[in-house]
Enzyme design. Structure first.
Site, PDB file in Angstrom:
ATOM      1  N   MET A  30       0.842  -1.199   0.000  1.00 27.60           N
ATOM      2  CA  MET A  30       0.000   0.000   0.000  1.00 27.60           C
ATOM      3  C   MET A  30       0.881   1.255   0.000  1.00 27.60           C
ATOM      4  SD  MET A  30      -3.413  -0.954   2.107  1.00 27.60           S
ATOM      5  CE  MET A  30      -2.768  -0.576   3.726  1.00 27.60           C
ATOM      6  N   LEU A  33       6.710   3.074   1.757  1.00 23.45           N
ATOM      7  CA  LEU A  33       7.573   1.907   1.947  1.00 23.45           C
ATOM      8  C   LEU A  33       8.694   2.171   2.951  1.00 23.45           C
ATOM      9  CD1 LEU A  33       7.786   0.779  -1.788  1.00 23.45           C
ATOM     10  CD2 LEU A  33       6.072   0.201  -0.068  1.00 23.45           C
ATOM     11  N   HIS A  34       9.058   1.116   3.667  1.00 24.32           N
ATOM     12  CA  HIS A  34      10.164   1.167   4.630  1.00 24.32           C
ATOM     13  C   HIS A  34      11.040  -0.068   4.410  1.00 24.32           C
ATOM     14  CE1 HIS A  34       7.723  -1.750   6.734  1.00 24.32           C
ATOM     15  NE2 HIS A  34       6.734  -0.882   6.859  1.00 24.32           N
ATOM     16  N   HIS A  37       9.420  -3.444   3.659  1.00 21.89           N
ATOM     17  CA  HIS A  37       8.984  -3.681   2.275  1.00 21.89           C
ATOM     18  C   HIS A  37      10.187  -3.992   1.377  1.00 21.89           C
ATOM     19  CE1 HIS A  37       5.687  -0.902   3.703  1.00 21.89           C
ATOM     20  NE2 HIS A  37       4.975  -1.882   3.205  1.00 21.89           N
ATOM     21  N   GLN A  61     -10.463  -2.558   2.278  1.00 20.32           N
ATOM     22  CA  GLN A  61      -9.982  -3.190   3.507  1.00 20.32           C
ATOM     23  C   GLN A  61      -9.926  -2.235   4.690  1.00 20.32           C
ATOM     24  OE1 GLN A  61      -6.047  -4.136   1.542  1.00 20.32           O
ATOM     25  NE2 GLN A  61      -5.243  -3.764   3.587  1.00 20.32           N
ATOM     26  N   SER A 187       6.518  -0.330  10.490  1.00 20.92           N
ATOM     27  CA  SER A 187       5.158  -0.239   9.975  1.00 20.92           C
ATOM     28  C   SER A 187       4.942   1.170   9.468  1.00 20.92           C
ATOM     29  CB  SER A 187       4.159  -0.518  11.110  1.00 20.92           C
ATOM     30  OG  SER A 187       2.862  -0.071  10.727  1.00 20.92           O
TER      31      SER A 187
HETATM   32  O1  PAF Z   1      -0.190  -5.706   3.675  1.00 24.47           O
HETATM   33  C1  PAF Z   1      -0.600  -4.809   2.894  1.00 24.47           C
HETATM   34  O2  PAF Z   1       0.074  -3.799   2.636  1.00 24.47           O
HETATM   35  C2  PAF Z   1      -1.982  -4.938   2.260  1.00 24.47           C
HETATM   36  O3  PAF Z   1      -2.886  -5.528   3.137  1.00 24.47           O
HETATM   37  C3  PAF Z   1      -1.944  -5.687   0.925  1.00 24.47           C
HETATM   38  C4  PAF Z   1      -1.474  -7.127   1.077  1.00 24.47           C
HETATM   39  C5  PAF Z   1      -1.033  -4.954  -0.059  1.00 24.47           C
HETATM   40  C6  PAF Z   1      -3.369  -5.730   0.315  1.00 24.47           C
HETATM   41  O4  PAF Z   1      -3.869  -4.452   0.131  1.00 24.47           O
END
Ligand code: PAF
Length: 286
Positions: A30, A33-34, A37, A61, A187
């Site tokens: 999403m 990024l850190h 990722h 979500q 996070s």
């Molecule tokens: O973990 C995440 O960043 C999200 O839940 C994902 C897997 C990209 C789905 O949107």
């Protein structure tokens, strides 16, 4: 690294890599990024020849009172990090591209069992949103393998289950959580913490470590261990959400006979909800 915004351009670029005989690795994210990722992308680059990443803040979500609107969007910075980590193709669809007919009528993927309880109980609809978007993304990219972080332990279990149940020929790889020097799991939501909250945040992981030490020493009164850790969280300024000890493979509540365990926690610091987990093998020396 190419960045594409449409499913059509994504498919064309992946098809070209496939035609060149390349194995495809995929890392959905999403954004914001850190180093956690980056570790996912590095793993994908070790295991595949052509690495695709996606950045999509998936509205499906997020609950109505969650941080969809404020979730940090940092595309230029993310592109630099992905390039450094070995990504070849970035897919950044907008909501229209992902949900052209809106979200209300979207076919949903719902995973029973592992999606229930824990974050599934605290965030109704969350895992249905995750399972739906991950299914769509996996169908768009059709990778040979996909890499997800173990920090979202329950999410990883949900994804492993849906890939198996829906017979997708994709290997799912779980990558260990990357932590700051003081133990806090990296996070994107850590960015919401005030400097003072940031100093308190590592208490969450220390609590998991203390429970793990007690379990290794033979303690099996789970309720007592949990109550003591949640009291410690409260004293530090957290509002506990859940803290549970589960069997690591099935995610069912642990019994005193289980040897592979996972301790999972969620707690609020102010309005920021942090999650973490710790797996332990009682047959191994700690
Ligand atoms: O973990 C995440 O960043 C999200 O839940 C994902 C897997 C990209 C789905 O949107």
């Amino acid at each position: 690294m190419n960045t594409v915004k449409t499913i059509r351009d994504l498919r064309a670029a992946v098809a070209q890599a496939r035609a060149e005989g390349k194995q495809i690795g995929f890392v959905p994210t999403m954004g914001n990024l850190h180093a956690g990722h980056a570790a996912l992308v590095t793993k994908a680059a070790q295991r595949a020849d052509f690495v695709v990443a996606s950045i999509f803040v998936n509205p499906l979500q997020f609950g109505p009172n969650e941080d969809l609107a404020t979730y940090p969007r940092t595309l230029a910075d993310d592109q630099d990090k992905l390039l450094d980590a070995g990504c070849h193709l970035l897919f950044t669809p907008d909501v229209e591209e992902m949900y052209p007919d809106g979200m209300a009528g979207q076919t949903r993927v719902s995973v029973p069992g592992v999606a229930e309880g824990l974050c599934g109980a605290s965030r109704p609809g969350h895992f249905e949103g995750v399972a739906t978007v991950v299914t769509k993304l996996l169908n768009m990219v059709q990778p040979d393998l996909a890499v997800f972080g173990q920090k979202d332990f329950q999410q990883l279990a949900v994804i492993r289950t849906l890939v198996r149940d829906l017979n997708m020929p994709i290997q799912i790889i779980g990558e260990p959580t990357v932590r700051a020097a003081d133990g806090l799991a990296l996070s994107s939501r850590n960015g919401y913490l005030t400097p003072e909250q940031r100093t308190v945040a590592p208490t969450l992981y220390r609590g998991l470590q203390q429970i793990a030490t007690a379990l290794h020493a033979g303690e099996r009164d789970f309720a007592q261990l949990i109550a003591a850790a949640q009291q410690q969280q409260q004293d530090a300024g957290f509002r506990p959400d859940y803290l549970e000890i589960r069997e690591a493979n099935s995610l069912r509540p642990a019994t005193a006979a289980d040897r592979q365990l996972v301790i999972l926690v969620a707690a609020f610091l102010g309005s920021t909800r942090l999650i973490d987990n710790l797996t332990l093998d009682l047959d191994a020396t700690p």
